[in-house]
Design a protein around this motif. Sequence first.
Motif, short mmCIF file in Angstrom:
data_model
loop_
_atom_site.label_atom_id
_atom_site.label_comp_id
_atom_site.label_asym_id
_atom_site.label_seq_id
_atom_site.Cartn_x
_atom_site.Cartn_y
_atom_site.Cartn_z
N THR A 48 25.22 8.51 -40.56
CA THR A 48 26.61 8.45 -40.94
C THR A 48 27.43 8.81 -39.71
OG1 THR A 48 26.07 9.14 -43.17
CG2 THR A 48 28.36 9.37 -42.49
N ARG A 49 28.27 7.93 -39.30
CA ARG A 49 29.07 8.14 -38.10
C ARG A 49 30.55 8.17 -38.47
NH1 ARG A 49 26.66 7.43 -32.56
NH2 ARG A 49 24.47 7.45 -33.06
N ASP A 50 31.30 9.00 -37.75
CA ASP A 50 32.74 9.00 -37.94
C ASP A 50 33.39 8.01 -36.98
OD1 ASP A 50 32.84 10.25 -35.44
OD2 ASP A 50 33.14 12.24 -36.29
N VAL A 51 34.69 7.88 -37.06
CA VAL A 51 35.41 6.90 -36.25
C VAL A 51 35.24 7.19 -34.75
CG1 VAL A 51 37.70 5.98 -35.71
CG2 VAL A 51 37.05 6.39 -38.08
N LYS A 52 35.25 8.44 -34.36
CA LYS A 52 35.09 8.80 -32.95
C LYS A 52 33.73 8.34 -32.43
CE LYS A 52 35.04 12.58 -29.70
NZ LYS A 52 34.73 13.96 -29.51
N GLN A 53 32.68 8.59 -33.19
CA GLN A 53 31.34 8.17 -32.79
C GLN A 53 31.24 6.65 -32.76
OE1 GLN A 53 29.40 10.55 -35.80
NE2 GLN A 53 28.39 11.78 -34.22
N TYR A 54 31.87 6.00 -33.71
CA TYR A 54 31.89 4.53 -33.73
C TYR A 54 32.55 4.00 -32.47
CZ TYR A 54 33.40 -0.18 -35.04
OH TYR A 54 33.65 -1.53 -35.05
N ASN A 55 33.69 4.56 -32.10
CA ASN A 55 34.39 4.11 -30.89
C ASN A 55 33.56 4.37 -29.64
OD1 ASN A 55 36.65 3.04 -32.14
ND2 ASN A 55 37.71 4.99 -32.17
N GLU A 56 32.86 5.50 -29.59
CA GLU A 56 31.98 5.79 -28.45
C GLU A 56 30.86 4.76 -28.37
OE1 GLU A 56 30.75 9.83 -29.05
OE2 GLU A 56 32.71 10.63 -28.43
N LEU A 57 30.28 4.42 -29.51
CA LEU A 57 29.23 3.41 -29.54
C LEU A 57 29.77 2.06 -29.07
CD1 LEU A 57 26.43 2.24 -30.34
CD2 LEU A 57 27.39 1.87 -32.62
N MET A 58 30.94 1.70 -29.56
CA MET A 58 31.52 0.42 -29.18
C MET A 58 31.82 0.38 -27.68
SD MET A 58 31.28 -1.37 -31.83
CE MET A 58 32.25 -2.81 -31.48
N LEU A 59 32.26 1.49 -27.11
CA LEU A 59 32.48 1.55 -25.66
C LEU A 59 31.17 1.37 -24.90
CD1 LEU A 59 35.12 4.42 -25.42
CD2 LEU A 59 35.48 1.99 -24.89
N HIS A 103 31.58 -11.68 -27.86
CA HIS A 103 32.81 -11.52 -27.09
C HIS A 103 33.96 -11.07 -28.00
CE1 HIS A 103 35.76 -12.19 -23.96
NE2 HIS A 103 36.49 -12.82 -24.87
N ASN A 104 34.06 -11.67 -29.17
CA ASN A 104 35.14 -11.31 -30.10
C ASN A 104 35.07 -9.84 -30.52
OD1 ASN A 104 36.23 -13.88 -30.08
ND2 ASN A 104 35.12 -14.54 -31.89
N TYR A 105 33.87 -9.33 -30.72
CA TYR A 105 33.74 -7.94 -31.16
C TYR A 105 33.77 -6.93 -30.02
CZ TYR A 105 32.68 -9.34 -35.89
OH TYR A 105 32.77 -9.86 -37.15
N LEU A 106 33.30 -7.32 -28.84
CA LEU A 106 33.10 -6.32 -27.78
C LEU A 106 34.11 -6.39 -26.63
CD1 LEU A 106 29.21 -6.46 -27.64
CD2 LEU A 106 30.65 -4.76 -28.80
N SER A 107 34.83 -7.48 -26.49
CA SER A 107 35.71 -7.63 -25.31
C SER A 107 36.79 -6.54 -25.25
CB SER A 107 36.34 -9.01 -25.29
OG SER A 107 37.15 -9.21 -26.41
N ARG A 108 37.25 -6.07 -26.38
CA ARG A 108 38.29 -5.03 -26.35
C ARG A 108 37.76 -3.66 -25.96
NH1 ARG A 108 39.46 -6.17 -32.25
NH2 ARG A 108 37.30 -6.53 -32.69
N TYR A 109 36.43 -3.52 -25.88
CA TYR A 109 35.83 -2.25 -25.51
C TYR A 109 35.30 -2.24 -24.09
CZ TYR A 109 36.14 -1.28 -30.46
OH TYR A 109 36.62 -1.08 -31.73
N ILE A 110 35.61 -3.28 -23.34
CA ILE A 110 35.15 -3.35 -21.95
C ILE A 110 36.14 -2.63 -21.05
CG2 ILE A 110 34.70 -4.92 -20.04
CD1 ILE A 110 33.70 -6.94 -22.10
#
Length: 110
Positions: A48-59, A103-110
């Motif tokens: 179970t991940r919170d939003v902060k952990q999700y954003n870290e994963l996406m980065l 690209h659609n999912y990950l480009s904003r995290y680059i």
Amino acid sequence: MIQNLNLIYDLYNRLLKIIKAENDQELQYIISQVEISIRLVDDCLKETRDVKQYNELMLELGAIYKSINTPRVGLSDYFIWCDNYDERLEVNESLDRVKNGLHNYLSRYI
């Protein structure tokens, strides 16, 4: 959040299947990075991940995606050659759909 991770997980698994079928030693780096990404997403889905952990994963996924999507040696210019035109068209369209989805999912995290 979970839905996005499931879609990314599916896209990376499809990508892995496509590039492994090529049996090309030059793709080993990309394959290893895709496998790492799959494990990261899988681990996140199991916990179970919170939003902060999700954003870290996406980065982290964004950084990996950037490293495998470099011009000339990465996915951005990768093309699968088949002697049969129809087969070549089909497999490359499938590859392009996967690349565009990532690209659609990950480009904003680059």
